[in-house]
Design an enzyme around this catalytic site. Structure first.
Site, PDB file in Angstrom:
ATOM      1  N   TRP A 308       0.845  -1.209   0.000  1.00 23.32           N
ATOM      2  CA  TRP A 308       0.000   0.000   0.000  1.00 23.32           C
ATOM      3  C   TRP A 308       0.874   1.251   0.000  1.00 23.32           C
ATOM      4  O   TRP A 308       0.593   2.231  -0.693  1.00 23.32           O
ATOM      5  CB  TRP A 308      -0.905   0.042   1.244  1.00 23.32           C
ATOM      6  N   TRP A 337     -18.004  21.629   1.051  1.00 20.12           N
ATOM      7  CA  TRP A 337     -17.685  21.194   2.409  1.00 20.12           C
ATOM      8  C   TRP A 337     -18.203  22.229   3.400  1.00 20.12           C
ATOM      9  O   TRP A 337     -18.281  23.420   3.092  1.00 20.12           O
ATOM     10  CB  TRP A 337     -16.177  21.025   2.572  1.00 20.12           C
ATOM     11  N   TRP A 390     -11.388  17.485   3.419  1.00 16.03           N
ATOM     12  CA  TRP A 390     -10.339  16.526   3.789  1.00 16.03           C
ATOM     13  C   TRP A 390      -8.963  17.175   3.869  1.00 16.03           C
ATOM     14  O   TRP A 390      -8.099  16.729   4.617  1.00 16.03           O
ATOM     15  CB  TRP A 390     -10.301  15.357   2.796  1.00 16.03           C
ATOM     16  N   TRP A 413      -6.113   9.963   3.532  1.00 19.13           N
ATOM     17  CA  TRP A 413      -7.197  10.944   3.617  1.00 19.13           C
ATOM     18  C   TRP A 413      -8.104  10.884   2.396  1.00 19.13           C
ATOM     19  O   TRP A 413      -9.325  10.963   2.508  1.00 19.13           O
ATOM     20  CB  TRP A 413      -6.624  12.352   3.833  1.00 19.13           C
TER      21      TRP A 413
END
Length: 496
Positions: A308, A337, A390, A413
DNA sequence: AGGCAATTGGG
DNA sequence: CCAATTGCC
């Protein structure tokens, strides 16, 4: 001027180790071949690092890592010198001055892939090539070199699972090997050392390093062991005693089930290759002793986590905009947002009224580290329940993590925010109370970091009742999980 | 690397 | 009444 005909220079950046360091080994090899001394340098960039949100605790950890590194280099006669450039744009000047002062013939360094770092290195190359014999850069940050894994169509992978399959095929075909130890080089003579001393700070005492680091805001990091020896101890402890149970324990924040080596990977005290080689070797030994596939699952799962990390490094290299606060999925930039500074502050301070979220945020604030499962839980709560951008959460993590690492932090994130490639589907929203019940069943972790809830029973500690909150002086939840979840899903659905 | 609510099927 | 299953978000 030195009697020796120049020297070789290794520029340390995110590769603060002697072992398995491609550029360092190449530099020492060149120096040994030509009977030249090898010197090393590191450049402090206070303003640039501020812009990159480097955490004060991470910088203090860097300070201590450099001290350990400097001691090891001193013993070999490859002295480490500290330079200061306020921003990356000053680096070419600073390096050129130093290179000229010590008459360096060749410069060696390991590549870095974020946009600003790449530009810095281009500028350095442009400036120094005319005045040096040669510059040499090496691929180092990821286990498999960047740009080495491509789909059949020749494109970079965008989805982890096929990427991983391809990654494993490549490593099966040609196993990862480590770089040899840098060979011994001649000791620099007195005039060279004197010239270097005039142009930079020799890192031969802790005090000398501390004085250079006085330009930075630091937070005490001594709870986190630093340096190459400590890193190998930690890696060995994990491989020998915890890796076997990694698969079952890694999601339990109350348990020391994770590897605890992210801070070493973040500044290159350890390489990903070293971790991969140690893990596969340990797994091979277990299998040779007759262990079942099940018994080695912990190792396999941990190796997957290393992949990853490679995935996110490769992804950022192929998509440089990811290091410039851009979402992978461009359409998610249309999301409105929330503008909620009190919600943001409650999240930062660990007083959202969701026990597991608050415990996690307090762990970050108090220790500079957060358990991986909780990074997902808190990021998901931030982006889906508070519906905050984010990028604000990403920045807060970078500003507080001892192990902050741009590709992994950004990747995580964007995964949580569903703005990334191969991210959590927007409708797959964690419920932080359910996560608490399943991963901290007895509330042990919550009790540790939210002491005002310590006396609650195992059931209600995950979501205390009104009266219990009042009695504990613990706040009501700042949002309703059910309605905010539904609203976030609705907003994402309306994108398409 | 989920959650949720409706549904099913056994007590 | 309940755990397991299913379909959708």
């Amino acid at each position: 001027m030195s009697n020796q005909k120049g020297c070789v220079l290794h520029w340390f950046r995110n590769d603060l180790r002697l072992a398995d360091n491609p550029a360092l080994t190449a530099a020492a090899t060149r120096a040994a071949d030509e009977a030249l001394p090898l010197l090393c340098c590191f450049i402090i960039c206070p303003e640039q690092w501020k812009q990159h949100d480097e955490a004060p605790i991470k910088l203090d950890f860097l300070r201590r890592t450099l001290w350990e590194l400097a001691k090891a280099l001193e013993e070999r006669g490859n002295y480490l010198f500290l330079l200061t450039a306020n921003t990356f744009s000053e680096v070419p000047d600073v390096l050129e001055t130093f290179v000229k002062a010590i008459d360096a013939q060749a410069l060696f360094f390991n590549e870095e892939y974020a946009v600003n770092e790449h530009r810095r290195d281009q500028a350095v190359a442009g400036r120094l090539l005319p005045v040096m014999r040669s510059l040499h850069s090496y691929r180092d940050q990821s286990i498999l070199p960047v740009k080495s894994i491509r789909t059949q169509a020749g494109e970079p992978y965008k989805v982890f699972t096929p990427y991983k399959r391809s990654w494993l095929e490549l490593t099966d075909g040609s196993p990862i090997s480590l770089w040899p130890k840098p060979p011994q080089t001649v000791t620099p003579d007195k005039p060279l050392v004197a010239a270097a001393n005039r142009a930079a700070t020799r890192a031969n005492t802790a005090k000398a390093i501390d004085e250079v680091f006085a330009a930075l805001e630091l937070t005490d990091s001594t709870a986190w062991a630093a340096g190459e020896d400590a890193a190998h101890d930690e890696l060995e402890a994990f491989i020998d005693s915890r890796a076997e149970d990694y698969d079952t324990l890694r999601d339990k924040p109350a348990v020391n089930g994770t590897s605890q080596i992210s801070r070493f990977l973040a500044n290159g005290t350890l390489s990903g290759r070293q971790c991969y080689v140690v893990a596969t070797e340990a797994r091979r030994r277990l299998k040779a002793e007759g262990a079942s596939e099940h018994a080695t699952k912990g190792f396999t799962t941990w190796i997957s986590e290393l992949i990853w990390r490679d995935f996110y490094i490769h992804l950022m290299t192929d998509n440089p905009r990811l290091s410039m606060h851009q979402p992978f999925k461009a359409d998610t930039d249309q999301l409105q947002w929330n503008d909620d500074s009190s919600g943001f502050e409650a999240w930062c301070e660990g007083r959202t009224g969701i026990p597991l979220v608050d415990a996690a945020m307090r762990q970050l604030k108090q220790t500079g580290w957060m358990h991986n499962r909780l990074r997902m839980v808190t990021a998901m709560f931030f982006t889906k329940n508070l519906f905050l951008d984010w990028r604000l959460g990403e920045r807060y993590f970078m500003r507080n993590l001892v192990d902050g690492y741009l590709p992994s932090n950004n990747g995580g994130w964007q995964w949580s925010a569903s703005t990334g490639t191969d991210a959590a589907p927007y409708f797959r929203v964690f419920n932080p109370v359910s996560q608490s019940r399943s991963h901290d069943p007895d509330g042990e972790f919550i009790r540790r970091f939210v002491p005002e809830l310590a006396d609650l029973d195992n059931k209600s500690i995950h979501d205390p009742g009104k009266a219990q909150r009042k009695a504990c002086d613990y706040p009501e939840a700042i949002v309703d999980l059910k309605t905010t979840r539904a609203l976030a899903i609705e907003r994402f659905k309306n994108l398409g």
